[in-house]
Design a protein around this motif. Structure first.
Motif, PDB file in Angstrom:
ATOM      1  N   ASP A 106       6.578   6.013  -9.311  1.00 21.03           N
ATOM      2  CA  ASP A 106       7.988   6.121  -9.573  1.00 21.03           C
ATOM      3  C   ASP A 106       8.201   7.421 -10.263  1.00 21.03           C
ATOM      4  O   ASP A 106       7.502   8.141 -10.799  1.00 21.03           O
TER       5      ASP A 106
ATOM      6  N   LEU B  58       4.928   1.997 -10.657  1.00 19.86           N
ATOM      7  CA  LEU B  58       5.029   1.651  -9.456  1.00 19.86           C
ATOM      8  C   LEU B  58       6.059   0.850  -9.086  1.00 19.86           C
ATOM      9  O   LEU B  58       5.373  -0.697  -9.540  1.00 19.86           O
ATOM     10  N   GLY B  59       7.210   0.828  -8.451  1.00 16.71           N
ATOM     11  CA  GLY B  59       8.061  -0.029  -8.346  1.00 16.71           C
ATOM     12  C   GLY B  59       8.468  -0.633  -9.752  1.00 16.71           C
ATOM     13  O   GLY B  59       8.483  -1.944  -9.745  1.00 16.71           O
TER      14      GLY B  59
ATOM     15  N   VAL C 195      -2.039   3.350   7.490  1.00 16.08           N
ATOM     16  CA  VAL C 195      -0.418   3.926   7.258  1.00 16.08           C
ATOM     17  C   VAL C 195      -0.663   5.222   8.067  1.00 16.08           C
ATOM     18  O   VAL C 195      -1.723   6.103   8.283  1.00 16.08           O
TER      19      VAL C 195
ATOM     20  N   ALA D  73       5.254   8.420   1.294  1.00 19.11           N
ATOM     21  CA  ALA D  73       5.984   6.975   1.216  1.00 19.11           C
ATOM     22  C   ALA D  73       5.084   6.138   1.693  1.00 19.11           C
ATOM     23  O   ALA D  73       5.449   4.997   1.159  1.00 19.11           O
ATOM     24  N   ALA D  74       4.496   6.181   2.665  1.00 23.85           N
ATOM     25  CA  ALA D  74       3.725   5.208   3.428  1.00 23.85           C
ATOM     26  C   ALA D  74       2.528   4.834   2.573  1.00 23.85           C
ATOM     27  O   ALA D  74       2.451   3.424   2.509  1.00 23.85           O
TER      28      ALA D  74
ATOM     29  N   ARG E  92       2.541   5.036  -0.756  1.00 24.17           N
ATOM     30  CA  ARG E  92       3.457   4.407  -1.923  1.00 24.17           C
ATOM     31  C   ARG E  92       3.493   3.041  -1.652  1.00 24.17           C
ATOM     32  O   ARG E  92       3.188   2.016  -2.555  1.00 24.17           O
ATOM     33  N   ALA E  93       4.081   2.811  -0.407  1.00 20.61           N
ATOM     34  CA  ALA E  93       4.260   1.251   0.032  1.00 20.61           C
ATOM     35  C   ALA E  93       2.841   0.481   0.066  1.00 20.61           C
ATOM     36  O   ALA E  93       3.152  -0.568  -0.346  1.00 20.61           O
ATOM     37  N   ALA E  94       1.985   1.243   0.798  1.00 14.81           N
ATOM     38  CA  ALA E  94       0.660   0.491   1.029  1.00 14.81           C
ATOM     39  C   ALA E  94       0.178   0.036  -0.467  1.00 14.81           C
ATOM     40  O   ALA E  94      -0.466  -0.876  -0.756  1.00 14.81           O
TER      41      ALA E  94
ATOM     42  N   ALA F 244       1.712  -0.593  -3.372  1.00 18.81           N
ATOM     43  CA  ALA F 244       2.399  -1.690  -3.729  1.00 18.81           C
ATOM     44  C   ALA F 244       1.891  -3.078  -3.142  1.00 18.81           C
ATOM     45  O   ALA F 244       1.721  -3.897  -3.816  1.00 18.81           O
ATOM     46  N   GLU F 245       1.972  -2.872  -1.773  1.00 20.89           N
ATOM     47  CA  GLU F 245       1.565  -4.062  -1.189  1.00 20.89           C
ATOM     48  C   GLU F 245      -0.021  -4.499  -1.509  1.00 20.89           C
ATOM     49  O   GLU F 245       0.003  -5.597  -1.751  1.00 20.89           O
TER      50      GLU F 245
ATOM     51  N   ASP G  36       1.658   2.327  13.341  1.00 15.10           N
ATOM     52  CA  ASP G  36       2.194   1.197  13.721  1.00 15.10           C
ATOM     53  C   ASP G  36       1.827   0.546  15.147  1.00 15.10           C
ATOM     54  O   ASP G  36       1.776  -0.602  15.082  1.00 15.10           O
TER      55      ASP G  36
END
Lengths: 305, 239, 105
Positions: free
Chosen positions: A29, A68-69, A224, A229-230, A232-234, A236-237, A291
């Motif tokens: 963050d 993170l989030g 990813v 940003a990708a 970061r999302a990974a 968190a997942e 993707d």
């Protein structure tokens, strides 16, 4: 060689091109990171100094606390630009300390931004012992219930003992450009000869160690784009789906690895693995973005159920 | 089984053992003065590839299932991970990581882990098993190493004479047991009778990883313990 | 390894106190610069450890130019250099000071 007029550098998107510090800033963050034992402490490698080599104020790894989030996490980021991100006494001890802190403080997780050739040869013995201590501290944190997540997308990949460390984590995210293994291409070529592995054959190196092959095998949990940003999302997942360190979970992993060996043990090249796994149009896979690759190989992938 | 392994097993387990060796992988059980133990590891300098890593992990899981709490004696003689393209294609690092996780599981479930290094102890061969033990002992012939000094000179582009000179004072460069003892990674080589040393090791209480502290006490690693403690925040807990 | 130290005059008010900042990486042809506040009586101190020996005069020129372009009084800069060119050195020094001064209070 001048800066744009009073401006700021363009927003960094590529994970691979970013420094260790920029990666942390892009993953966590905004403004949440607080470094532990930062560069002002000047805890540098005495072994490099005694060899007359350059030292870095952080010994090539940034460790600290952040969010993170919104969740409290601990994070480490290896700087591949300094000695190939290799692990020496101080570098290793910072990672050990961070993982012990995780065991004490029980944050939502630990993020390891791995970018390392393995043991730093200039302090070889201390590096090997440090990697061993990292493995124990990491598994100890996991056993205490703190998930540890690895991210691999830097220019040095993740090799040597750090390749084992990566697979001691709960989960791993890689970009296609990320590479993961234990004996790197140069090491194999130097030890076993160019007929075993031609380190100059870029296509061979990428399909052996690269993120796509590791994802297809189930060595990486997520693939990813090369994008902060990708990643970061990974991160968190992956934090949200820890892998318990218990007998059932390890027995399942054992079955999975046994099946991989039974299915692909005869393959000397990743291309044969892709063929056997019945990945559609294996020759096209290197061309797809993350993707499209994920969708295409979904039926063939050998990840966790 | 090589005569060297036979002799080592005879010296460690004079009360009897049922230990087999196949392709450099050691598995079985033995009797000691401190009770029955499981025995597993590597012999003859075997390089650890995917098959060996999987077999060793399977053995750890079997011991955990069938003999809850039984101590595990890990024999170490390995020249490292197997370096082939095939092993890398299959993800050898993943197999080794799995082995390490299985060893940690055994520890968590009360299995005491005592390693005995009798020959080479190198990199990917020793990290996921031998170096995961609660206590890492050595017998005559133990030779932990990462890289020979001539190879290090080539890679680092530093003169060999300089590395040899530095090795006399620094524990981090030269291959061999002495340096690793000073780093706190191994204990000095046991004097016979080995069976008594092993029984004593099996009876000693186990605790957290203290290798960095030992490295400080022995003068081989002056920074690791303090750095880890400062980052961990343990220092702040002290009164 | 060669060690150099410089004390530079710099015009303008002393830089405000702010958390230390590090910029750059100790990689071949590159360098890292650590910026910290310090009580220096209106001057800027620069300490350098460099793997490239014998470039003291060039460092002196690059640093004078740097101190003339930026208000860096009251700052201590520490540099680990792995053979960067003068252009790269200037760029990193400017980046480091910009990042230090640009921090939110």
């Amino acid at each position: 060689m001048t800066l744009p007029d009073g401006g700021h550098p363009p927003a960094q998107k590529s994970y691979r091109e970013a420094t260790a510090r920029r990666r942390l800033a892009g993953i966590l963050d905004p403004g949440s990171f607080t470094e532990l034992l930062g560069p002002s402490e000047r805890v540098t490698s005495p072994h490099l100094a005694s060899l007359g080599l350059s030292v870095a104020f952080d010994d090539g790894v940034v460790v600290g606390e952040g969010r993170l989030g919104g969740s409290a996490v601990l994070a480490a980021s290896q700087e591949g630009g300094f000695m190939g991100g290799a692990v020496g006494e101080v570098h290793g001890a910072k990672l050990v300390g961070l993982l012990r802190r995780a065991e004490r403080e029980r944050p939502a997780g630990v993020l390891l931004l791995l970018d390392s050739g393995g043991v730093r040869l200039q302090e070889a013995n201390a590096g090997l012992v440090a990697v061993s201590e990292i493995m124990r501290a990491l598994l100890s944190a996991r056993a205490a219930g703190v998930p540890v997540v690895g991210l691999i997308g830097g220019g040095w990949g993740c090799f040597g003992g750090m390749g084992i460390v990566a697979r001691c984590c709960d989960g791993l995210a890689m970009s296609e450009e990320g590479r993961l293994g234990i004996s790197g291409p140069d090491v194999i070529e130097a030890t076993k000869g160019v007929e075993e592995l031609d380190a100059a054959d870029r296509a061979l190196v990428w399909r052996t160690y690269g993120g796509k092959h590791r994802y297809l095998l189930g060595e990486a949990d997520l693939i990813v784009e090369d994008d902060l940003a990708a990643f970061r999302a990974a991160a968190a997942e992956l934090l949200a789906r820890p892998r318990p360190l218990d007998l059932d979970s390890l027995a399942r992993e054992h079955e999975r690895l046994a099946r991989r060996l039974a299915d692909f043990g005869g393959c000397g090249d990743a291309a044969e693995v892709w063929q056997l796994a019945a990945a559609p149009e294996p020759e096209r896979l290197p061309l797809l973005d993350a993707d499209a690759f994920r969708r295409t190989v979904a039926p063939a992938r050998r990840g966790e159920p | 089984m090589t005569p060297a392994l036979g002799a080592l097993l005879g010296a460690l387990f004079p009360a009897g053992h049922a230990v087999r060796e196949e392709d450099g992988i050691v598995r079985g059980a033995a009797r000691t003065a401190a009770g029955d133990v499981a025995v597993l590891g590597s012999a003859g300098g075997a390089e650890v590839g995917v098959e060996a890593a999987l077999a060793l992990a399977g053995e750890v899981l079997r011991v955990v299932r069938e003999h809850p709490g039984r101590p595990i004696v890990v024999l170490v003689d390995t020249r490292g991970q197997r370096m082939t393209r095939r092993d890398e294609v299959l993800g050898l690092n993943g197999y080794l990581g799995h082995l390490a996780a299985c060893v940690e599981l055994a520890r968590r479930r009360g299995h005491r882990l005592v390693a005995v290094v009798s020959g080479d102890a190198v990199s990917g061969g020793v990290l996921p098993l031998g170096f995961m033990a609660d206590a890492i002992h050595a017998v005559e012939g133990a030779h932990p190493w990462v890289m020979s000094l001539p190879a290090m000179a080539r890679v680092t582009k530093l003169p060999l004479e300089r590395l040899e000179e530095l090795s006399r004072s620094s524990a981090v460069l030269a291959p061999g047991l002495d340096g690793f003892v000073r780093l706190g990674a191994l204990e000095p080589a046991w004097e016979p009778p080995l069976s008594e040393r092993l029984a004593a090791a099996l009876s000693r209480p186990v605790g957290p990883d203290r290798r960095a502290e030992l490295g400080l006490e022995r003068g081989g690693r002056l920074l690791a313990a303090a750095v880890a403690r400062r980052v961990s925040g343990e220092d702040a807990d002290e009164p | 390894m060669e060690r150099l130290a410089f004390e530079l005059e710099s015009a303008g008010p002393p830089a405000p106190r702010a958390p230390p900042v590090v910029v750059g990486v100790v990689a071949s042809g590159n360098l890292e610069v650590l910026v910290e506040p310090a009580e220096l009586d209106g001057r800027c101190r620069v300490e350098i450890a460099t793997s490239a020996h014998g470039f003291g005069e060039i460092w002196d020129a690059v640093l004078r130019d740097f101190a003339a372009r930026n208000a860096v009084a009251g700052l201590a800069l520490s540099v680990n250099d792995a053979g960067a060119t003068p252009a790269v050195v200037s760029l990193r020094l400017d980046q480091a000071v910009e990042e230090y001064l640009g921090q939110r209070p």
